[in-house]
Design a protein around this motif. Sequence first.
Motif, PDB file in Angstrom:
ATOM      1  N   LEU A 257       0.818  -1.207   0.000  1.00 19.29           N
ATOM      2  CA  LEU A 257       0.000   0.000   0.000  1.00 19.29           C
ATOM      3  C   LEU A 257       0.854   1.259   0.000  1.00 19.29           C
ATOM      4  O   LEU A 257       0.528   2.244  -0.681  1.00 19.29           O
ATOM      5  N   GLN A 258       1.936   1.244   0.734  1.00 21.50           N
ATOM      6  CA  GLN A 258       2.836   2.397   0.742  1.00 21.50           C
ATOM      7  C   GLN A 258       3.442   2.632  -0.635  1.00 21.50           C
ATOM      8  O   GLN A 258       3.625   3.782  -1.062  1.00 21.50           O
ATOM      9  N   ASN A 259       3.721   1.565  -1.344  1.00 23.96           N
ATOM     10  CA  ASN A 259       4.283   1.700  -2.690  1.00 23.96           C
ATOM     11  C   ASN A 259       3.270   2.267  -3.687  1.00 23.96           C
ATOM     12  O   ASN A 259       3.650   2.934  -4.655  1.00 23.96           O
ATOM     13  N   HIS A 260       1.998   1.988  -3.457  1.00 25.31           N
ATOM     14  CA  HIS A 260       0.960   2.472  -4.364  1.00 25.31           C
ATOM     15  C   HIS A 260       0.446   3.864  -3.985  1.00 25.31           C
ATOM     16  O   HIS A 260      -0.220   4.515  -4.799  1.00 25.31           O
ATOM     17  N   ALA A 261       0.720   4.299  -2.780  1.00 24.60           N
ATOM     18  CA  ALA A 261       0.182   5.575  -2.308  1.00 24.60           C
ATOM     19  C   ALA A 261       0.830   6.747  -3.034  1.00 24.60           C
ATOM     20  O   ALA A 261       2.030   6.747  -3.309  1.00 24.60           O
ATOM     21  N   ASP A 262       0.036   7.736  -3.354  1.00 31.49           N
ATOM     22  CA  ASP A 262       0.513   8.967  -3.982  1.00 31.49           C
ATOM     23  C   ASP A 262       0.506  10.057  -2.926  1.00 31.49           C
ATOM     24  O   ASP A 262      -0.555  10.497  -2.484  1.00 31.49           O
ATOM     25  N   GLY A 263       1.702  10.456  -2.496  1.00 29.37           N
ATOM     26  CA  GLY A 263       1.782  11.428  -1.410  1.00 29.37           C
ATOM     27  C   GLY A 263       1.244  10.883  -0.114  1.00 29.37           C
ATOM     28  O   GLY A 263       0.688  11.626   0.704  1.00 29.37           O
ATOM     29  N   GLY A 264       1.371   9.572   0.078  1.00 32.36           N
ATOM     30  CA  GLY A 264       0.888   8.933   1.297  1.00 32.36           C
ATOM     31  C   GLY A 264      -0.591   8.651   1.307  1.00 32.36           C
ATOM     32  O   GLY A 264      -1.142   8.241   2.343  1.00 32.36           O
ATOM     33  N   VAL A 265      -1.272   8.828   0.157  1.00 32.15           N
ATOM     34  CA  VAL A 265      -2.725   8.681   0.099  1.00 32.15           C
ATOM     35  C   VAL A 265      -3.121   7.710  -1.006  1.00 32.15           C
ATOM     36  O   VAL A 265      -2.550   7.713  -2.099  1.00 32.15           O
ATOM     37  N   LEU A 266      -4.123   6.886  -0.713  1.00 30.79           N
ATOM     38  CA  LEU A 266      -4.721   5.964  -1.680  1.00 30.79           C
ATOM     39  C   LEU A 266      -6.135   6.443  -1.974  1.00 30.79           C
ATOM     40  O   LEU A 266      -6.933   6.651  -1.051  1.00 30.79           O
ATOM     41  N   LYS A 267      -6.480   6.617  -3.242  1.00 32.20           N
ATOM     42  CA  LYS A 267      -7.774   7.179  -3.615  1.00 32.20           C
ATOM     43  C   LYS A 267      -8.786   6.068  -3.918  1.00 32.20           C
ATOM     44  O   LYS A 267      -8.465   5.088  -4.582  1.00 32.20           O
ATOM     45  N   GLU A 268      -9.989   6.277  -3.426  1.00 30.02           N
ATOM     46  CA  GLU A 268     -11.110   5.402  -3.750  1.00 30.02           C
ATOM     47  C   GLU A 268     -12.266   6.261  -4.252  1.00 30.02           C
ATOM     48  O   GLU A 268     -12.763   7.119  -3.516  1.00 30.02           O
ATOM     49  N   ASP A 269     -12.666   6.065  -5.472  1.00 29.09           N
ATOM     50  CA  ASP A 269     -13.841   6.737  -6.025  1.00 29.09           C
ATOM     51  C   ASP A 269     -14.991   5.745  -6.017  1.00 29.09           C
ATOM     52  O   ASP A 269     -14.939   4.713  -6.697  1.00 29.09           O
ATOM     53  N   ALA A 270     -16.015   6.051  -5.256  1.00 31.37           N
ATOM     54  CA  ALA A 270     -17.115   5.114  -5.054  1.00 31.37           C
ATOM     55  C   ALA A 270     -18.449   5.819  -5.300  1.00 31.37           C
ATOM     56  O   ALA A 270     -18.505   7.035  -5.489  1.00 31.37           O
ATOM     57  N   VAL A 271     -19.515   5.046  -5.294  1.00 28.21           N
ATOM     58  CA  VAL A 271     -20.876   5.578  -5.393  1.00 28.21           C
ATOM     59  C   VAL A 271     -21.688   4.975  -4.255  1.00 28.21           C
ATOM     60  O   VAL A 271     -21.774   3.754  -4.121  1.00 28.21           O
ATOM     61  N   PHE A 272     -22.246   5.829  -3.433  1.00 31.79           N
ATOM     62  CA  PHE A 272     -23.117   5.400  -2.345  1.00 31.79           C
ATOM     63  C   PHE A 272     -24.546   5.416  -2.875  1.00 31.79           C
ATOM     64  O   PHE A 272     -25.055   6.452  -3.284  1.00 31.79           O
ATOM     65  N   THR A 273     -25.172   4.252  -2.907  1.00 30.74           N
ATOM     66  CA  THR A 273     -26.507   4.106  -3.492  1.00 30.74           C
ATOM     67  C   THR A 273     -27.549   3.886  -2.399  1.00 30.74           C
ATOM     68  O   THR A 273     -27.332   3.087  -1.481  1.00 30.74           O
ATOM     69  N   VAL A 274     -28.649   4.604  -2.524  1.00 34.06           N
ATOM     70  CA  VAL A 274     -29.764   4.475  -1.577  1.00 34.06           C
ATOM     71  C   VAL A 274     -31.024   4.120  -2.352  1.00 34.06           C
ATOM     72  O   VAL A 274     -31.416   4.832  -3.287  1.00 34.06           O
ATOM     73  N   LEU A 275     -31.650   3.024  -1.981  1.00 31.74           N
ATOM     74  CA  LEU A 275     -32.972   2.678  -2.486  1.00 31.74           C
ATOM     75  C   LEU A 275     -33.999   3.072  -1.427  1.00 31.74           C
ATOM     76  O   LEU A 275     -33.937   2.611  -0.288  1.00 31.74           O
ATOM     77  N   LEU A 276     -34.918   3.954  -1.813  1.00 34.52           N
ATOM     78  CA  LEU A 276     -36.014   4.337  -0.920  1.00 34.52           C
ATOM     79  C   LEU A 276     -37.282   3.652  -1.405  1.00 34.52           C
ATOM     80  O   LEU A 276     -37.656   3.786  -2.570  1.00 34.52           O
ATOM     81  N   ALA A 277     -37.937   2.929  -0.511  1.00 31.37           N
ATOM     82  CA  ALA A 277     -39.116   2.134  -0.909  1.00 31.37           C
ATOM     83  C   ALA A 277     -40.277   2.421   0.040  1.00 31.37           C
ATOM     84  O   ALA A 277     -40.101   2.496   1.250  1.00 31.37           O
ATOM     85  N   ARG A 278     -41.445   2.571  -0.556  1.00 31.93           N
ATOM     86  CA  ARG A 278     -42.693   2.733   0.194  1.00 31.93           C
ATOM     87  C   ARG A 278     -43.695   1.687  -0.285  1.00 31.93           C
ATOM     88  O   ARG A 278     -43.534   1.089  -1.336  1.00 31.93           O
ATOM     89  N   ARG A 279     -44.721   1.510   0.493  1.00 30.06           N
ATOM     90  CA  ARG A 279     -45.824   0.680   0.040  1.00 30.06           C
ATOM     91  C   ARG A 279     -46.485   1.312  -1.189  1.00 30.06           C
ATOM     92  O   ARG A 279     -46.420   2.528  -1.376  1.00 30.06           O
ATOM     93  N   SER A 280     -47.086   0.496  -1.976  1.00 26.66           N
ATOM     94  CA  SER A 280     -47.734   0.977  -3.202  1.00 26.66           C
ATOM     95  C   SER A 280     -48.710   2.109  -2.883  1.00 26.66           C
ATOM     96  O   SER A 280     -49.504   2.028  -1.941  1.00 26.66           O
TER      97      SER A 280
END
Length: 284
Positions: A257-280
């Motif tokens: 991980l230290q070898n892959h880090a850029d300036g001591g930082v490892l980047k993760e680009d993610a998407v947080f997904t929320v499903l909102l559901a109600r009764r019909s």
Amino acid sequence: MMRPAQPASAAVSDDALFGPEAAGYARYRPGVPDAAVHLLAATQHGVPAPVLLDLGPGTGQVPRALLPVLRRLVHIDLVDVNVSMLDAARAVLEPVRGACTVDVFTGAAHTFAPAAPGRAPTLITCCRSFHWMARPEVLSMADRVAAPHAVVAIMVDGSLWTHEADWTAALRELIQSYLGEDRRAGTRGTYAEPSDRSYEDDLADSAFSEVTEHHFPLSRAWKPEDVIGYLRTTSFARPTLFADRHHEFEAAALHLLQNHADGGVLKEDAVFTVLLARRSGGAA
């Protein structure tokens, strides 16, 4: 479309799996994005006395984030099979809950029943844990206990195992060099390929069939040492899997991980997904 990871049938999120790592879970697991928290709070607009039912709460990240935003919250039920996680969640909520009451239920999510009448949940949340559960049965339970206009929120953002980046691919290969090609899951089993059923399929077949999907792109910056701490809390790289080679693995992982880090930082680009559901008939 949200397709769940499938733990082996024998895999249960119990104290044998996550119990010893509750403190690390609270420290190293990413929180809930602010935008998602405000989305959850907005579902309770017009609800005079919101009640939260949080399934698989971990160390209480969802209610801890909601309390300062949804100040009208009157009661929280925390449901988990993991006693250590429930203890940690209660401890986190105690200083900030104010007049909001908190109950814990130790057991599988689909077996939950409110401890007292008049506490029908108006918001049911399940963050990064729905894949561990008997999903159709959980949604049936929600239909039994929830208020008429309740909202079910299922949230997911993947893990460092599933994230695609040079450094996560190299880390995954290192883990596999110690534990084999199959991804570990649960206390004894391995990961199985996702089923054909998505979370949307589960919801469509439930009472909560009116669904909207919300995506929140985010970027995380990890220090190598924090990735090591995170790995200790996972089902695929927890210390007991490595037995007497765990120290050796962590040294190799930190070096990678230290070898892959850029300036001591490892980047993760993610998407947080929320499903909102109600009764019909409701508007999610």
